[in-house]
Design a protein around this motif. Structure first.
Motif, PDB file in Angstrom:
ATOM      1  N   VAL A  60       5.555  66.824 -58.001  1.00 45.32           N
ATOM      2  CA  VAL A  60       5.172  65.496 -57.512  1.00 45.32           C
ATOM      3  C   VAL A  60       4.217  64.826 -58.500  1.00 45.32           C
ATOM      4  O   VAL A  60       4.400  63.660 -58.869  1.00 45.32           O
ATOM      5  CB  VAL A  60       4.538  65.582 -56.100  1.00 45.32           C
ATOM      6  N   CYS A  61       3.211  65.564 -58.946  1.00 58.20           N
ATOM      7  CA  CYS A  61       2.234  65.004 -59.895  1.00 58.20           C
ATOM      8  C   CYS A  61       2.906  64.575 -61.198  1.00 58.20           C
ATOM      9  O   CYS A  61       2.611  63.502 -61.732  1.00 58.20           O
ATOM     10  CB  CYS A  61       1.132  66.016 -60.183  1.00 58.20           C
ATOM     11  N   GLY A  62       3.815  65.392 -61.697  1.00 53.87           N
ATOM     12  CA  GLY A  62       4.546  65.036 -62.907  1.00 53.87           C
ATOM     13  C   GLY A  62       5.411  63.801 -62.710  1.00 53.87           C
ATOM     14  O   GLY A  62       5.482  62.924 -63.578  1.00 53.87           O
ATOM     15  N   MET A  63       6.066  63.728 -61.551  1.00 50.64           N
ATOM     16  CA  MET A  63       6.922  62.571 -61.251  1.00 50.64           C
ATOM     17  C   MET A  63       6.099  61.295 -61.220  1.00 50.64           C
ATOM     18  O   MET A  63       6.523  60.258 -61.745  1.00 50.64           O
ATOM     19  CB  MET A  63       7.634  62.789 -59.915  1.00 50.64           C
ATOM     20  N   VAL A  64       4.920  61.349 -60.642  1.00 50.48           N
ATOM     21  CA  VAL A  64       4.044  60.173 -60.589  1.00 50.48           C
ATOM     22  C   VAL A  64       3.730  59.698 -62.006  1.00 50.48           C
ATOM     23  O   VAL A  64       3.711  58.489 -62.281  1.00 50.48           O
ATOM     24  CB  VAL A  64       2.747  60.495 -59.812  1.00 50.48           C
ATOM     25  N   ARG A  65       3.513  60.625 -62.916  1.00 51.12           N
ATOM     26  CA  ARG A  65       3.158  60.272 -64.302  1.00 51.12           C
ATOM     27  C   ARG A  65       4.338  59.702 -65.088  1.00 51.12           C
ATOM     28  O   ARG A  65       4.150  59.158 -66.171  1.00 51.12           O
ATOM     29  CB  ARG A  65       2.587  61.481 -65.025  1.00 51.12           C
ATOM     30  N   CYS A  66       5.555  59.802 -64.541  1.00 50.61           N
ATOM     31  CA  CYS A  66       6.734  59.231 -65.209  1.00 50.61           C
ATOM     32  C   CYS A  66       6.859  57.735 -64.967  1.00 50.61           C
ATOM     33  O   CYS A  66       7.686  57.072 -65.606  1.00 50.61           O
ATOM     34  CB  CYS A  66       8.004  59.936 -64.731  1.00 50.61           C
ATOM     35  N   GLY A  67       6.060  57.208 -64.066  1.00 50.86           N
ATOM     36  CA  GLY A  67       6.076  55.768 -63.812  1.00 50.86           C
ATOM     37  C   GLY A  67       7.427  55.270 -63.357  1.00 50.86           C
ATOM     38  O   GLY A  67       8.072  55.860 -62.497  1.00 50.86           O
TER      39      GLY A  67
END
Length: 140
Positions: A60-67
């Motif tokens: 989830v955290c990584g997905m958020v950083r993908c914008g």
């Protein structure tokens, strides 16, 4: 552009770690790791910590950083988490956390695949190794 997210979740002796590394065009775009206790809160909901929930949290955290990027490849060495992120079929207790993942993944073309444990990875994937190292460091 295709974004790659490497994720690692760990839980040892009552302490959790969720780490991610986001890569685009061979360059690290974002990285992070969080130390967690026996529980964590995400989107107003509380979840028990274990190796599975920390790995999902890292995704989830990584997905958020993908914008706003729409093409996302997620890599993990946890085969259960890979199956749940990709196809569902998770145990009932995992559904609320995975529903949050699905909300963030909605509208994106997400591919989830296995990456070997870095200790056994003959290719020496540097982002997978970094992700594992970040998780280990927050457990120290």
């Amino acid at each position: 552009m295709i974004m790659e997210i490497y994720i690692k979740g760990k839980f040892e002796h009552g302490i959790g770690a969720a780490a991610y590394v986001v890569v685009a065009k061979g360059e690290i775009i974002a990285q992070g790791a969080k130390r967690l206790g026996a529980e964590f809160t995400l989107c107003g909901q509380q979840f028990p910590c274990d190796q599975f929930s920390t790995e999902i949290l890292a995704a989830v955290c990584g997905m958020v950083r993908c914008g706003e990027e729409k093409l996302i490849n997620v890599y993990s060495n946890n085969k259960s988490v890979i199956a749940w992120l990709h196809r569902g079929g998770e145990p009932d207790g995992r559904k609320p956390l995975l529903d949050i993942w699905r909300r963030y993944a909605d509208g994106k073309d997400v591919f989830v695949d296995y990456v070997p444990f870095f200790e056994r990875d003959a290719t020496g994937n540097p982002w997978n190794e970094l992700c594992n190292r970040l998780a280990e460091e927050v457990l120290q």
